[in-house]
Design an enzyme around this catalytic site. Structure first.
Site, PDB file in Angstrom:
ATOM      1  N   ASP A 122      -4.127   1.714   0.078  1.00  0.00           N
ATOM      2  CA  ASP A 122      -4.719   1.511   1.409  1.00  0.00           C
ATOM      3  C   ASP A 122      -4.601   2.772   2.270  1.00  0.00           C
ATOM      4  O   ASP A 122      -4.291   2.704   3.466  1.00  0.00           O
ATOM      5  CB  ASP A 122      -4.036   0.337   2.127  1.00  0.00           C
ATOM      6  CG  ASP A 122      -4.043  -0.944   1.320  1.00  0.00           C
ATOM      7  OD1 ASP A 122      -4.960  -1.117   0.499  1.00  0.00           O
ATOM      8  OD2 ASP A 122      -3.127  -1.766   1.503  1.00  0.00           O
ATOM      9  N   ASP A 181      -0.792   4.125   3.036  1.00  0.00           N
ATOM     10  CA  ASP A 181      -1.183   4.124   4.456  1.00  0.00           C
ATOM     11  C   ASP A 181      -1.138   5.534   5.062  1.00  0.00           C
ATOM     12  O   ASP A 181      -0.552   5.764   6.126  1.00  0.00           O
ATOM     13  CB  ASP A 181      -0.276   3.198   5.278  1.00  0.00           C
ATOM     14  CG  ASP A 181      -0.409   1.744   4.877  1.00  0.00           C
ATOM     15  OD1 ASP A 181      -1.130   1.461   3.906  1.00  0.00           O
ATOM     16  OD2 ASP A 181       0.212   0.897   5.528  1.00  0.00           O
ATOM     17  N   ARG A 203     -10.179  -2.939  -0.272  1.00  0.00           N
ATOM     18  CA  ARG A 203      -9.952  -4.380  -0.142  1.00  0.00           C
ATOM     19  C   ARG A 203      -9.990  -4.732   1.348  1.00  0.00           C
ATOM     20  O   ARG A 203      -9.759  -3.870   2.204  1.00  0.00           O
ATOM     21  CB  ARG A 203      -8.635  -4.791  -0.782  1.00  0.00           C
ATOM     22  CG  ARG A 203      -7.393  -4.037  -0.298  1.00  0.00           C
ATOM     23  CD  ARG A 203      -6.154  -4.488  -1.053  1.00  0.00           C
ATOM     24  NE  ARG A 203      -4.948  -3.818  -0.601  1.00  0.00           N
ATOM     25  CZ  ARG A 203      -3.709  -4.173  -0.985  1.00  0.00           C
ATOM     26  NH1 ARG A 203      -3.528  -5.186  -1.836  1.00  0.00           N
ATOM     27  NH2 ARG A 203      -2.663  -3.503  -0.541  1.00  0.00           N
ATOM     28  N   TRP A 256      -8.749  -6.004   4.788  1.00  0.00           N
ATOM     29  CA  TRP A 256      -7.483  -6.257   5.475  1.00  0.00           C
ATOM     30  C   TRP A 256      -7.749  -7.128   6.707  1.00  0.00           C
ATOM     31  O   TRP A 256      -8.551  -6.773   7.573  1.00  0.00           O
ATOM     32  CB  TRP A 256      -6.840  -4.933   5.882  1.00  0.00           C
ATOM     33  CG  TRP A 256      -5.516  -5.082   6.580  1.00  0.00           C
ATOM     34  CD1 TRP A 256      -4.536  -5.972   6.305  1.00  0.00           C
ATOM     35  CD2 TRP A 256      -5.037  -4.278   7.665  1.00  0.00           C
ATOM     36  NE1 TRP A 256      -3.460  -5.798   7.137  1.00  0.00           N
ATOM     37  CE2 TRP A 256      -3.738  -4.755   7.998  1.00  0.00           C
ATOM     38  CE3 TRP A 256      -5.564  -3.206   8.378  1.00  0.00           C
ATOM     39  CZ2 TRP A 256      -2.973  -4.197   9.020  1.00  0.00           C
ATOM     40  CZ3 TRP A 256      -4.807  -2.654   9.390  1.00  0.00           C
ATOM     41  CH2 TRP A 256      -3.525  -3.141   9.710  1.00  0.00           C
TER      42      TRP A 256
END
Length: 666
Positions: A516, A489, A578, A580
């Site tokens: 991510d 993140d 992906r 979220w």
């Protein structure tokens, strides 16, 4: 603004043998912001004095006493371009710094613009103008600064004596703590500046009074209350009241320049300075050129003159009584009289440096980046640059929603020279609380900086290893030549809530991470940048570049274009992304496009994957003309069509309804 104590650099008793050029060069070598203001910046025992934002400057002289004069300091900073906005903010009850941009023509002709207490009105650059109107301070008004403006042209043809109108440039009655500085007044309907009826604690400095009959009057009262400082003003092409001071308790005039006086043969009412009634006046180191009655005093008044230069003058030069000693009230520095014409011509009137965009320096002005952000007024509507010197700043920074229009600028040669870093993981404050820097405001730009979260996810076993370097929720955010360092993140570009669209533009930058590490729901364009996918040591799954949570009503989520993804992770071990769905929100449907971007061998052949039960195939994942060893065309890699690619450009993502085009700036 720094004021020298009583020791003078060069005063009336200074060397008389210096040439004008020598003296001017000496004085001009002082700080530019001080040389024309009767002040000077200097090094002190505590270190060098640094320049403050010009809209936070405070008055000198009598306006600095009895609590001082700081105008709208601490209030919102607004920029006005029309009469309605000027009238609204000038008359408001709360403090404001009002920046006048361009020329505002006041209608009807000669109309008053009422200025209430706790206001700063300041021209932007040197082009802020009020035309055909008057700034008017009603009785009881306090703490007002008027700077860097031109106020002009309310003159009624044929009314040279100002008997049919009362259209002053500035008029005030029974006010206190007012600073009039670096303005130009010309061609008005009566007086240029009228300070009337027991007004107190006034300073008038660095102004130009030009091409007019009655320049500057003080008084209209039998009381002896007014205390006024008048310095470094230029009176040129005026006839009388340069100034006239009636029943002033204390009138201190120094380093003023009176020149090119209008000559119409009037033997009495053509004059320079007049100490009238029971005024006590002190004149120091001024310069009079071509003036009838350069200074005079009533028999009931007192006038002390010292150090001035008179050239081509005639008539009265009165001096009697002891008046008062200005240094008993405040410190000031006298410029030599011989230098006054050159200094005043250069530094009086509106100046670009005063009304220019404000720059706060870290650490010279403020020890931390957050301290500089804190110094920006809430509701700021004007550009403020926070210039950050090379170094490592271990701190957390928040630019709150109420402080837009900020530029964070690293001043080193490279973005790696200036680093803002912290090490908080999400477990100790949530993902938002972990962010090293948070930008909640809109219209914020960051350049030539590195943002880092150096939390060591391998050193501590935590339930969550998110550790943000940057989180944004504001709209119209720009990152140029920046680096974002972290692991999980790293960079979150978000919006205040799901159905609110915020836009972020990242150009010529570097982003690294593993899980991510580019995520959120903001419409985000990453262009001409390097994205580094870090290896976690796995041979099968080292992470995910993106985790978008785009609102289903927003056609534009993430666009990564003309960029390069690099990685030292094993081949086929990294995902492009992906979907979220924060909190299981079904209306967060990721949109991600990798366009004309190089992909390394580390990218999986099937680069998209499910997340928390939401299948990737329900998201809006596409590629367009990707290339490199990690680029393939398979059933698991949706490709954008040529027709759709036409509507998925940088402009499509960012323009919105307001035409925002940061990509067009160079």
């Amino acid at each position: 603004m720094t004021h020298f104590p009583s020791k003078r650099l060069l005063g009336a008793g200074g060397p008389v043998g210096r040439t004008l050029a020598t003296v001017v060069a000496l004085v001009a070598s002082l700080a530019l912001g001080a040389a024309g203001e009767g002040t000077a910046a200097a090094s002190t025992a505590k270190g060098p004095v640094t320049a403050a934002p010009r809209w936070t400057d405070q008055a000198h002289g009598f306006a600095s006493l009895a609590g001082g004069t700081d105008g709208g300091a601490g209030g919102k900073v607004v920029t006005v371009t029309d009469q309605a906005s000027l009238v609204k903010y000038a008359a408001a009850e709360e403090p404001y710094v009002i920046r006048v941009a361009g020329s505002i023509a006041v209608a009807p002709f000669g109309t008053d613009v009422v200025v209430a207490s706790n206001k700063t009105i300041i021209g932007v650059d040197d082009s802020g103008e009020i035309v055909h109107g008057e700034l008017h301070l009603n009785p009881g008004t306090s703490n007002v600064i008027i700077r860097n403006l031109t106020i002009r042209d309310s003159y009624v043809e044929g009314d040279w004596d100002g008997k049919t109108t009362d259209f002053d440039a500035i008029q005030m009655d029974t006010v206190d703590h007012v600073w009039i500085d670096h303005n130009r007044f010309t061609h008005m309907g009566d007086g240029l500046l009228d300070i009337r009826r027991d007004s107190q604690y006034i300073t008038v400095s660095n102004n130009q009074f030009a091409h007019h009959n009655k320049a500057f009057g003080i008084g209209w009262t039998t009381n002896v209350l007014t205390q006024i400082t008048i310095d470094h003003n230029w009176f040129t092409g005026t006839k009388q009241r340069n100034p006239s001071a009636d029943n002033c308790a204390y009138a201190h005039l120094y380093n003023n320049y009176v020149s090119a006086q209008v000559s119409d043969g009037d033997p009495v009412w053509t004059y320079g300075n007049w100490s009238r009634g029971r005024t006590k006046m002190v004149i120091e180191n001024s310069y009079y050129d071509g003036v009838q009655h350069p200074y005079q005093a009533d028999t009931t008044a007192e006038l002390v003159q010292r150090g001035s230069i008179l050239r081509n003058v005639s008539g009265r030069q009165d001096a009697w009584g002891t008046a008062f000693e200005p240094r008993d009230f405040y410190a000031y520095r006298l410029d030599p009289a011989v230098a006054v014409p050159a200094l005043v011509k250069r530094f009086s009137g509106p100046q670009q440096r005063i009304g220019a965009a404000v720059t706060l320096h870290v650490p010279a002005d403020h020890p931390t980046v957050q301290a500089a952000v804190d110094a920006v007024p809430a509701g700021n509507a004007s550009p403020v640059t926070i210039a950050v010197a090379p170094g490592t700043y271990r701190e957390k920074v928040l630019i709150p929603a109420g402080k837009p229009n900020i530029l964070l600028q690293g001043t080193g040669r490279h973005r790696s020279d200036t680093v803002i870093v912290h090490n908080t993981p999400a477990e100790y404050g949530g993902s938002t609380g972990s962010a090293t820097v948070r930008i909640a405001a809109s219209d914020v730009t960051a350049r030539n900086l590195t943002f880092s979260n150096d939390f060591d996810e391998a050193a501590v076993e935590l339930k969550g290893e998110q550790a943000l370097a940057m989180k944004t929720t504001g709209d119209r955010i720009v990152f140029e030549n920046t680096a974002f360092l972290g692991n999980q993140d790293t960079l979150m570009t978000d919006s205040p809530k799901l159905d609110v669209i915020s836009r972020v533009y990242v150009r010529d930058s570097y982003i690294e991470g593993d899980v991510d590490f580019i995520y959120g729901r903001a419409t985000t364009v990453i262009e001409r940048s390097v994205i580094r996918a870090l290896s976690r040591g796995s041979t099968t799954n080292n992470g995910y570049i993106t985790a978008a949570s785009t609102w289903t009503g927003n056609p534009y989520g993430f666009l990564i274009t003309r960029s390069e993804v690099v990685s030292d992770a094993p081949a086929g071990s990294f995902h492009l992304g992906r979907p979220w769905h924060p909190g299981g929100e079904p209306n967060a449907v990721a949109q991600v496009l990798f366009r004309e971007t190089g992909l390394p061998a580390a990218i999986k052949a099937s680069p998209w994957t499910d997340m928390s039960g939401f299948p990737w195939k329900d998201a809006r994942f596409t590629e367009y003309r990707t290339y490199g060893p990690g680029a393939q065309v398979t059933a698991d890699r949706p490709q954008m069509t040529e027709a759709d690619a036409v509507t998925h450009t940088v402009a499509d993502y960012l323009n919105g309804t307001d035409g925002w085009a940061p990509y067009a700036r160079r």
